[in-house]
Design a protein around this motif. Structure first.
Motif: not given
Length: 252
Positions: A101, A218, A222, A226, A230
């Motif tokens: 990230l 990951v 990820g 969204t 992060p």
């Protein structure tokens, strides 16, 4: 091997940044793609031939699948071995989220996205320094450091809840990467807990699981990134990772 690969990562960032400044990124990516084509050619031409480990008739897909299944069965029916292998999967699976990230984090804290290179470099450099430092210690000391190192690979990520600056975030990821040196204490324990006939298959399963765990970590982070900041995702990962690896490291 880990030290070599992470040193290559750090060197790649350094050389890549110079080349990006010298030529357009598109051409640099094209050259990189060509290098992947050239690699198998170079390996085929200059790698010394090695005798086959089994006759051609035995190296079928069925025998490979059967051997892998036997290796998995050997791991999961051996409780101490299962715990150690899961630990080698969990440590990078959680700690690599900060690396994954990096671009999103630098954008959210108002830095240029290119500053993500500091975070990538921090994690890789920390891994190299940790490996080099622990390699100088005695085997007994490495074993005693397993629990501190696995926990140390996760705790720095919790600080991302505070939204650290890019330099501080890079330092935190360096500390997290240094914890990956725990494998120098874990791998001998795995070897001693594994029958010699299963060792080749064991490390194949271990490496495959490690890479799969990193990829899943990951990908999932990820997706969460969204919906959440992060830094919050990285912090949550560090919190959950600390609980998981502590449980695995302290269980007997």
């Amino acid at each position: 091997m880990c030290t070599i690969s992470q040193t290559a990562v750090v060197s790649g960032f350094a050389v890549g940044s110079i080349l990006v400044a010298a030529i357009r990124p598109l051409w640099l990516l094209a050259v990189d793609a060509c290098s992947f084509v050239a690699s198998p050619v170079l390996i085929g031409l200059w790698t010394p031939a090695a005798p086959a480990s089994a006759p051609d008739g035995e190296r079928s897909l069925r025998s490979v699948v059967k051997g892998s299944a036997e290796g998995l069965r050997h791991i999961w029916t051996n409780r101490p071995l299962r715990r150690l292998v899961l630990l080698t999967w969990a440590v990078p699976g959680f700690s690599s989220v900060g690396d994954g990230l990096a671009v999103a984090y630098t954008a959210k804290v108002g830095s240029a996205e290119t500053a993500a290179g500091w975070l990538f470099t921090g994690y890789a450099a920390g891994t190299v320094m940790g490996e080099l430092a622990v390699a100088r210690l005695s085997p007994d000391t490495r074993r005693r450091l397993i629990t501190p190192l696995v926990i140390g690979s996760q705790l720095p990520l919790i600080a991302f809840f505070l939204g650290p600056s890019v330099p501080m975030a890079a330092a935190l990821l360096a500390l997290s990467g240094a914890g990956f040196a725990c494998n120098q204490g874990i791998d001998p324990l795995i070897l001693s807990a594994t029958a010699p006939t299963y060792r080749g298959r064991l490390f194949t399963v271990q490496t495959s699981g490690l890479m799969t765990g990193q990829g899943l970590g990951v990908a999932l982070s990820g997706a969460l990134g969204t919906q959440l900041h992060p830094g919050v995702v990285i912090g949550l990962t560090g919190l959950v990772g600390t609980v998981v690896v502590s449980s695995l490291a302290c269980r007997r």
